[in-house]
Design a protein around this motif. Sequence first.
Motif, PDB file in Angstrom:
ATOM      1  N   ASP A  52       0.807  -1.234   0.000  1.00 47.28           N
ATOM      2  CA  ASP A  52       0.000   0.000   0.000  1.00 47.28           C
ATOM      3  C   ASP A  52       0.835   1.277   0.000  1.00 47.28           C
ATOM      4  O   ASP A  52       0.302   2.369   0.116  1.00 47.28           O
ATOM      5  CB  ASP A  52      -0.972   0.007   1.179  1.00 47.28           C
ATOM      6  N   SER A  54       2.657   2.598   2.206  1.00 47.99           N
ATOM      7  CA  SER A  54       2.646   3.358   3.454  1.00 47.99           C
ATOM      8  C   SER A  54       4.044   3.514   4.054  1.00 47.99           C
ATOM      9  O   SER A  54       4.234   4.310   4.957  1.00 47.99           O
ATOM     10  CB  SER A  54       1.708   2.701   4.464  1.00 47.99           C
ATOM     11  N   ARG A  55       5.012   2.759   3.547  1.00 49.59           N
ATOM     12  CA  ARG A  55       6.384   2.847   4.029  1.00 49.59           C
ATOM     13  C   ARG A  55       7.317   2.642   2.849  1.00 49.59           C
ATOM     14  O   ARG A  55       7.137   1.715   2.063  1.00 49.59           O
ATOM     15  CB  ARG A  55       6.624   1.775   5.097  1.00 49.59           C
TER      16      ARG A  55
END
Length: 148
Positions: A52, A54-55
């Motif tokens: 996703d 996110s990191r």
Amino acid sequence: MRMRSLQAVCGLAAVAVLSGANATAAPPLGSHTEKWINLQVGDCVADLPPADLSRVTVTIVDCSTAHLAEVYLRAPMAVDTAIANVANRDCTAGLAPYTGKTLDSGQFSINYLIDSNQDRTAANPLPSTLICLLQAGNGQPLTGSAHR
């Protein structure tokens, strides 16, 4: 614009599921974080980026410690070929020269990341980078480098 593609191959589930890493766990001693786009051949990682986005960092560890995956190939890709079938082909072909084993041996499974640094205003025929990672075929952590 820098785009990211994460593809699990050889019947594996998404890499985010494979990592099993706890996002709040402290990194192992002697490790450091690095943007995944900067991974180099021979780097061993304790985690992989989530699907996703996110990191954007991964934890690089010494290969002698337990790790999730090892980078075994980093190769340029043409913009029109930065797709799953070419990445699968190139990662599969790059495994034996690095490890001395084929994918058919079952000892390893492969995953890859594609860093697409595409500047549509430049005449760069190879704007993407394929980063191939090997993992244990049985899903267990690796210990030691797979490089022969």
